[in-house]
Design an enzyme around this catalytic site. Structure first.
Site, PDB file in Angstrom:
ATOM      1  N   ILE A 125       0.646  -1.100   0.117  1.00 51.84           N
ATOM      2  CA  ILE A 125       0.056  -0.039   0.086  1.00 51.84           C
ATOM      3  C   ILE A 125       0.779   1.381   0.015  1.00 51.84           C
ATOM      4  CG2 ILE A 125      -0.338  -0.021   2.416  1.00 51.84           C
ATOM      5  CD1 ILE A 125      -3.267   0.954   1.749  1.00 51.84           C
ATOM      6  N   MET A 127       0.802   5.040   0.576  1.00 48.46           N
ATOM      7  CA  MET A 127       0.251   6.276   0.927  1.00 48.46           C
ATOM      8  C   MET A 127       1.483   7.484   1.021  1.00 48.46           C
ATOM      9  SD  MET A 127      -2.031   5.121   4.234  1.00 48.46           S
ATOM     10  CE  MET A 127      -3.088   3.538   4.309  1.00 48.46           C
ATOM     11  N   GLY A 133       4.621  11.790   5.319  1.00 48.29           N
ATOM     12  CA  GLY A 133       3.675  10.824   5.550  1.00 48.29           C
ATOM     13  C   GLY A 133       2.551  11.100   6.494  1.00 48.29           C
ATOM     14  N   ILE A 159       7.936   1.816   1.227  1.00 49.04           N
ATOM     15  CA  ILE A 159       6.572   1.118   0.696  1.00 49.04           C
ATOM     16  C   ILE A 159       7.137  -0.269   1.088  1.00 49.04           C
ATOM     17  CG2 ILE A 159       4.857   0.287  -0.766  1.00 49.04           C
ATOM     18  CD1 ILE A 159       4.950   3.242   0.009  1.00 49.04           C
ATOM     19  N   GLU A 244      -5.185  -1.467  11.145  1.00 54.61           N
ATOM     20  CA  GLU A 244      -3.701  -1.500  11.003  1.00 54.61           C
ATOM     21  C   GLU A 244      -2.879  -1.221  12.289  1.00 54.61           C
ATOM     22  OE1 GLU A 244      -2.455   1.440   7.920  1.00 54.61           O
ATOM     23  OE2 GLU A 244      -0.355   1.075   8.332  1.00 54.61           O
ATOM     24  N   GLN A 338      20.617  -4.153  27.777  1.00 56.17           N
ATOM     25  CA  GLN A 338      21.503  -3.937  28.737  1.00 56.17           C
ATOM     26  C   GLN A 338      21.631  -5.067  29.501  1.00 56.17           C
ATOM     27  OE1 GLN A 338      22.539  -0.778  29.127  1.00 56.17           O
ATOM     28  NE2 GLN A 338      23.895  -0.994  30.810  1.00 56.17           N
TER      29      GLN A 338
HETATM   30  C1  LIG Z   1      10.392   0.557   7.482  1.00 55.36           C
HETATM   31  C2  LIG Z   1       9.064   1.519   7.166  1.00 55.36           C
HETATM   32  C3  LIG Z   1       7.961   1.023   6.316  1.00 55.36           C
HETATM   33  C4  LIG Z   1       6.901   1.634   6.066  1.00 55.36           C
HETATM   34  N1  LIG Z   1       5.929   1.180   5.283  1.00 55.36           N
HETATM   35  C5  LIG Z   1       5.105   1.898   4.697  1.00 55.36           C
HETATM   36  C6  LIG Z   1       4.276   1.348   3.862  1.00 55.36           C
HETATM   37  O1  LIG Z   1       3.987   0.092   3.575  1.00 55.36           O
HETATM   38  N2  LIG Z   1       3.264   2.071   3.239  1.00 55.36           N
HETATM   39  C7  LIG Z   1       3.262   3.675   3.412  1.00 55.36           C
HETATM   40  O2  LIG Z   1       2.220   4.066   2.944  1.00 55.36           O
HETATM   41  N3  LIG Z   1       4.194   4.066   4.230  1.00 55.36           N
HETATM   42  C8  LIG Z   1       5.068   3.409   4.789  1.00 55.36           C
HETATM   43  N4  LIG Z   1       5.798   3.950   5.881  1.00 55.36           N
HETATM   44  C9  LIG Z   1       5.829   5.147   6.020  1.00 55.36           C
HETATM   45  C10 LIG Z   1       5.578   5.804   7.649  1.00 55.36           C
HETATM   46  O3  LIG Z   1       4.145   5.677   7.647  1.00 55.36           O
HETATM   47  C11 LIG Z   1       5.892   7.083   7.468  1.00 55.36           C
HETATM   48  O4  LIG Z   1       7.253   7.086   7.746  1.00 55.36           O
HETATM   49  C12 LIG Z   1       5.530   7.953   8.833  1.00 55.36           C
HETATM   50  O5  LIG Z   1       3.926   8.155   8.586  1.00 55.36           O
HETATM   51  C13 LIG Z   1       5.959   9.163   9.085  1.00 55.36           C
HETATM   52  O6  LIG Z   1       6.077  10.063   7.681  1.00 55.36           O
HETATM   53  P1  LIG Z   1       7.355  10.975   7.419  1.00 55.36           P
HETATM   54  O7  LIG Z   1       8.472   9.791   7.611  1.00 55.36           O
HETATM   55  O8  LIG Z   1       7.193  11.447   6.192  1.00 55.36           O
HETATM   56  O9  LIG Z   1       7.524  11.614   8.692  1.00 55.36           O
HETATM   57  P2  LIG Z   1       7.187  13.428   8.610  1.00 55.36           P
HETATM   58  O10 LIG Z   1       5.708  13.520   8.505  1.00 55.36           O
HETATM   59  O11 LIG Z   1       7.914  13.918   8.025  1.00 55.36           O
HETATM   60  O12 LIG Z   1       7.558  13.502  10.251  1.00 55.36           O
HETATM   61  C14 LIG Z   1       8.438  13.881  10.582  1.00 55.36           C
HETATM   62  C15 LIG Z   1       8.489  13.958  12.249  1.00 55.36           C
HETATM   63  O13 LIG Z   1       7.626  15.004  12.576  1.00 55.36           O
HETATM   64  C16 LIG Z   1       6.555  14.531  13.491  1.00 55.36           C
HETATM   65  N5  LIG Z   1       5.512  15.078  13.092  1.00 55.36           N
HETATM   66  C17 LIG Z   1       4.862  15.509  11.883  1.00 55.36           C
HETATM   67  N6  LIG Z   1       3.526  16.097  12.046  1.00 55.36           N
HETATM   68  C18 LIG Z   1       3.622  16.655  13.511  1.00 55.36           C
HETATM   69  C19 LIG Z   1       2.601  17.338  14.271  1.00 55.36           C
HETATM   70  N7  LIG Z   1       1.339  17.586  13.653  1.00 55.36           N
HETATM   71  N8  LIG Z   1       2.531  17.179  15.507  1.00 55.36           N
HETATM   72  C20 LIG Z   1       3.864  16.690  16.042  1.00 55.36           C
HETATM   73  N9  LIG Z   1       4.969  16.051  15.339  1.00 55.36           N
HETATM   74  C21 LIG Z   1       4.856  15.982  14.157  1.00 55.36           C
HETATM   75  C22 LIG Z   1       6.388  13.236  13.105  1.00 55.36           C
HETATM   76  O14 LIG Z   1       5.901  12.770  14.243  1.00 55.36           O
HETATM   77  C23 LIG Z   1       7.844  12.700  13.163  1.00 55.36           C
HETATM   78  O15 LIG Z   1       8.484  12.421  14.271  1.00 55.36           O
HETATM   79  C24 LIG Z   1       6.974   2.995   6.389  1.00 55.36           C
HETATM   80  C25 LIG Z   1       8.214   3.506   7.020  1.00 55.36           C
HETATM   81  C26 LIG Z   1       9.220   2.890   7.578  1.00 55.36           C
HETATM   82  C27 LIG Z   1      10.258   3.601   8.146  1.00 55.36           C
END
Ligand SMILES: Cc1cc2nc3c(=O)[nH]c(=O)nc-3n(C[C@H](O)[C@H](O)[C@H](O)COP(=O)(O)OP(=O)(O)OC[C@H]3O[C@@H](n4cnc5c(N)ncnc54)[C@H](O)[C@@H]3O)c2cc1C
Length: 381
Positions: A125, A127, A133, A159, A244, A338
């Site tokens: 999926i 997104m 994200g 993804i 999920e 630890q």
């Molecule tokens: C190993 C792995 C597998 C994954 N698998 C999938 C998948 O199969 N499909 C898919 O679609 N996605 C997948 N993801 C993506 C994952 O869901 C996103 O990484 C996650 O939603 C965070 O988005 P971002 O990395 O863009 O961080 P960002 O959105 O850039 O956020 C960065 C930081 O800012 C914080 N932040 C953002 N907005 C706010 C707010 N309003 N208030 C406070 N803090 C905030 C976040 O908590 C985070 O700490 C995967 C990620 C990883 C690492």
């Protein structure tokens, strides 16, 4: 503490899952790590075992149980092996499945589900995008009307199963002016012209799972590739996020429990100053606290499983379970490292890999901060 949410049928199913894992999966774990992916044989074997179709009605090749507790048992047993298995299999069988079963037309179900259940049509999926994200409603991938079809352009990142998937559920913007109300889900085949994948991403942990960047350049889609309603994709995603998040919570806790059990065994055996390290009061109290933390958390997660099986789990309660178990897991595993001393930092020790594998659970599928934001909003704040 004795858990009461499972009956004989669930436990019989658990035994069959364990037997499958011992026979077909555990002997190959090192190979999966080296390949940075689960091979197709894994999926086909899981399909034969009926593990991919728990959400899918029998008429489409599934083994629909109509009881989420079977999904929970499967997730627990996979998580006891490592974090990658429930992640990869969960994306396919627990997260994508409801979209393909509940939002599709009869023709789409017949087209996709039999191969889906057999492990021949592996899914992912999409997104998250490189630009973000957490703010899902701001996604930039577009699907633009062209004649009687659509043209998809954009990219996705992180993804899970992305590198090996045959079909990706892609969230794309179909009505720019409508923001969250202008997103549509499409079933995009990976053999479509214009679909490409980047390299397998080099992650900190979960070596066995493939995680990829996906790019779409003028990918042509048809109306019958739309999953659910046009422009309603965001609502569809919100609708299925509780499952999920609950799956994540079950994984977090089962994985932490398993490693904690193994750590207690280590503390009983490992000697320092002439006695087992577990008998030092510091370690004894520490392990007592961790066991308590895990068991108390289990009571909450079990209630969420029961609520979800009854169709009553709220998005907010699922968010609580997701962030809390991610935090508990990370705290517990850090202490487990630890207790293992220097061996806890060696990759050949399972506890070290488990600790690396777990870090992402505070980030993915909605970060801990986003979960708290949702809970806070629900409090009227
Ligand atoms: C190993 C792995 C597998 C994954 N698998 C999938 C998948 O199969 N499909 C898919 O679609 N996605 C997948 N993801 C993506 C994952 O869901 C996103 O990484 C996650 O939603 C965070 O988005 P971002 O990395 O863009 O961080 P960002 O959105 O850039 O956020 C960065 C930081 O800012 C914080 N932040 C953002 N907005 C706010 C707010 N309003 N208030 C406070 N803090 C905030 C976040 O908590 C985070 O700490 C995967 C990620 C990883 C690492």
């Amino acid at each position: 503490m004795r858990r009461t949410i499972y009956d004989e049928d669930h436990e019989a199913f658990r035994e069959s899952v364990k037997e499958f894992l011992d026979r077909s999966v555990r002997p190959h774990l090192e190979d999966y790590q080296e390949a940075h992916a689960l091979p197709r044989e894994f999926w086909v074997e899981a399909g034969k075992q009926g593990l991919l179709g728990l959400e899918v009605p029998e008429e489409y090749g599934g083994t629909e149980a109509g009881d989420y507790r079977f999904n929970a048992v499967l997730t627990e047993e996979l998580a006891k092996v490592n974090m990658s298995l429930p992640s990869c299999l969960g994306i396919h069988a627990d997260i994508v499945a409801p979209y393909l079963v509940h939002l599709t037309t009869e023709e789409q179900r017949k087209r996709w589900l039999p191969d889906f259940c057999a492990g021949q049509l592996l899914t992912a999926i999409g997104m998250t995008e490189p630009s973000g994200g957490s703010d899902l409603a701001a996604l930039k991938t577009t699907a633009v009307r062209d004649g009687d079809g659509w043209v998809l352009n954009g990219s996705k990142t992180f993804i899970t199963n992305g590198y090996s998937a045959d079909l990706v559920v892609v969230a794309a913007r179909t009505a720019p002016e409508k923001k969250a109300r202008g997103i549509t889900l499409f079933g995009v085949r990976s053999d479509s012209a214009g679909f490409s994948r980047g390299r397998k991403l080099d992650k900190v942990g979960q070596d066995e799972s493939d995680t990829a960047e996906l790019a779409f350049e003028d990918v042509r889609l048809r109306d019958d590739d739309i999953i659910g309603e046009l422009d309603n994709g965001f609502i569809h995603m919100m609708q299925w996020l509780p499952q999920e998040r609950l799956g994540s919570a079950i994984t977090n806790l089962a994985h932490a429990r398993q490693i904690l059990d193994e750590t207690i065994g280590y503390a009983q055996q490992r000697q320092a100053f002439g006695k087992p390290i577990g008998t030092f009061q510091h370690n004894q109290f520490l392990l007592a606290e961790l066991v308590t933390q895990v068991e108390v958390t289990q009571a909450y997660v079990d209630q969420c499983v029961v609520a979800h099986a009854a169709g009553e789990l709220t998005a907010i309660d699922a968010a609580k379970a997701k962030w809390w178990t991610a935090q508990v897991q990370n705290d517990v595993l850090d202490h487990c490292v630890q207790v293992h001393g220097g061996y806890g930092y060696m990759n050949e020790y399972r506890v070290a890999r488990a600790w690396r594998d777990a870090r992402v659970t505070k980030i993915w599928a909605g970060s801990n901060e986003i979960m708290k934001m949702l809970i806070g909003r629900d409090l009227g704040l």
